[in-house]
Design a protein around this motif. Structure first.
Motif, PDB file in Angstrom:
ATOM      1  N   ASN A 106     -50.614   6.169 -15.541  1.00 16.44           N
ATOM      2  CA  ASN A 106     -50.059   7.503 -15.743  1.00 16.44           C
ATOM      3  C   ASN A 106     -51.150   8.533 -15.996  1.00 16.44           C
ATOM      4  OD1 ASN A 106     -47.485   6.627 -15.350  1.00 16.44           O
ATOM      5  ND2 ASN A 106     -46.969   6.503 -17.500  1.00 16.44           N
ATOM      6  N   ALA A 107     -52.181   8.159 -16.725  1.00 18.05           N
ATOM      7  CA  ALA A 107     -53.302   9.077 -16.961  1.00 18.05           C
ATOM      8  C   ALA A 107     -53.974   9.428 -15.634  1.00 18.05           C
ATOM      9  CB  ALA A 107     -54.306   8.451 -17.922  1.00 18.05           C
ATOM     10  N   GLN A 116     -54.190  13.167 -13.964  1.00 16.49           N
ATOM     11  CA  GLN A 116     -55.449  13.802 -13.577  1.00 16.49           C
ATOM     12  C   GLN A 116     -55.428  14.226 -12.121  1.00 16.49           C
ATOM     13  OE1 GLN A 116     -58.530  11.048 -14.765  1.00 16.49           O
ATOM     14  NE2 GLN A 116     -58.825  12.153 -16.696  1.00 16.49           N
ATOM     15  N   LYS A 151     -53.890  17.014 -18.101  1.00 12.63           N
ATOM     16  CA  LYS A 151     -54.804  16.321 -19.001  1.00 12.63           C
ATOM     17  C   LYS A 151     -54.444  14.839 -19.097  1.00 12.63           C
ATOM     18  CE  LYS A 151     -56.078  20.342 -21.572  1.00 12.63           C
ATOM     19  NZ  LYS A 151     -56.513  20.873 -22.834  1.00 12.63           N
ATOM     20  N   GLY A 152     -55.367  14.010 -18.624  1.00 10.48           N
ATOM     21  CA  GLY A 152     -55.128  12.576 -18.593  1.00 10.48           C
ATOM     22  C   GLY A 152     -54.958  11.961 -19.969  1.00 10.48           C
ATOM     23  N   LEU A 153     -55.762  12.400 -20.939  1.00  9.97           N
ATOM     24  CA  LEU A 153     -55.667  11.829 -22.286  1.00  9.97           C
ATOM     25  C   LEU A 153     -54.308  12.117 -22.908  1.00  9.97           C
ATOM     26  CD1 LEU A 153     -56.910  10.365 -24.682  1.00  9.97           C
ATOM     27  CD2 LEU A 153     -57.851  12.554 -25.434  1.00  9.97           C
ATOM     28  N   TRP A 183     -51.484  12.607 -21.368  1.00  7.04           N
ATOM     29  CA  TRP A 183     -50.473  11.794 -20.701  1.00  7.04           C
ATOM     30  C   TRP A 183     -50.636  10.321 -21.016  1.00  7.04           C
ATOM     31  CZ3 TRP A 183     -45.939  12.926 -18.807  1.00  7.04           C
ATOM     32  CH2 TRP A 183     -45.651  14.261 -18.573  1.00  7.04           C
ATOM     33  N   PHE A 184     -51.852   9.885 -21.281  1.00  6.91           N
ATOM     34  CA  PHE A 184     -52.065   8.503 -21.721  1.00  6.91           C
ATOM     35  C   PHE A 184     -51.333   8.273 -23.040  1.00  6.91           C
ATOM     36  CE2 PHE A 184     -54.486   5.479 -24.310  1.00  6.91           C
ATOM     37  CZ  PHE A 184     -54.392   4.351 -23.512  1.00  6.91           C
ATOM     38  N   SER A 198     -47.633   8.351 -22.607  1.00 10.16           N
ATOM     39  CA  SER A 198     -47.184   7.136 -21.935  1.00 10.16           C
ATOM     40  C   SER A 198     -47.120   5.952 -22.879  1.00 10.16           C
ATOM     41  CB  SER A 198     -48.112   6.811 -20.770  1.00 10.16           C
ATOM     42  OG  SER A 198     -48.042   7.831 -19.803  1.00 10.16           O
TER      43      SER A 198
END
Length: 50
Positions: free
Chosen positions: A16-17, A21, A26-28, A30-31, A34
């Motif tokens: 998901n991250a 991205q 922002k990947g963090l 969403w991490f 998740s």
């Protein structure tokens, strides 16, 4: 069995991250989302355009 469940959930959070991205999000963030929501976060990411 419980360990494989945690590994799968963590792997989904990483995927998901990466999706986030690629959509310029922002990947963090969403991490972390998740880790809490799991597959629901994936559905939200896939359903949104950008």
């Amino acid at each position: 069995m419980e360990q494989s469940y945690a590994v799968g959930w963590g792997t989904l959070a990483l995927i998901n991250a990466g999706i986030a991205q690629s959509k310029n999000k922002k990947g963090l963030n969403w991490f972390l989302i998740s880790l809490l929501l799991g597959p629901i976060a994936t559905l939200i990411l896939v359903a949104t355009k950008s």
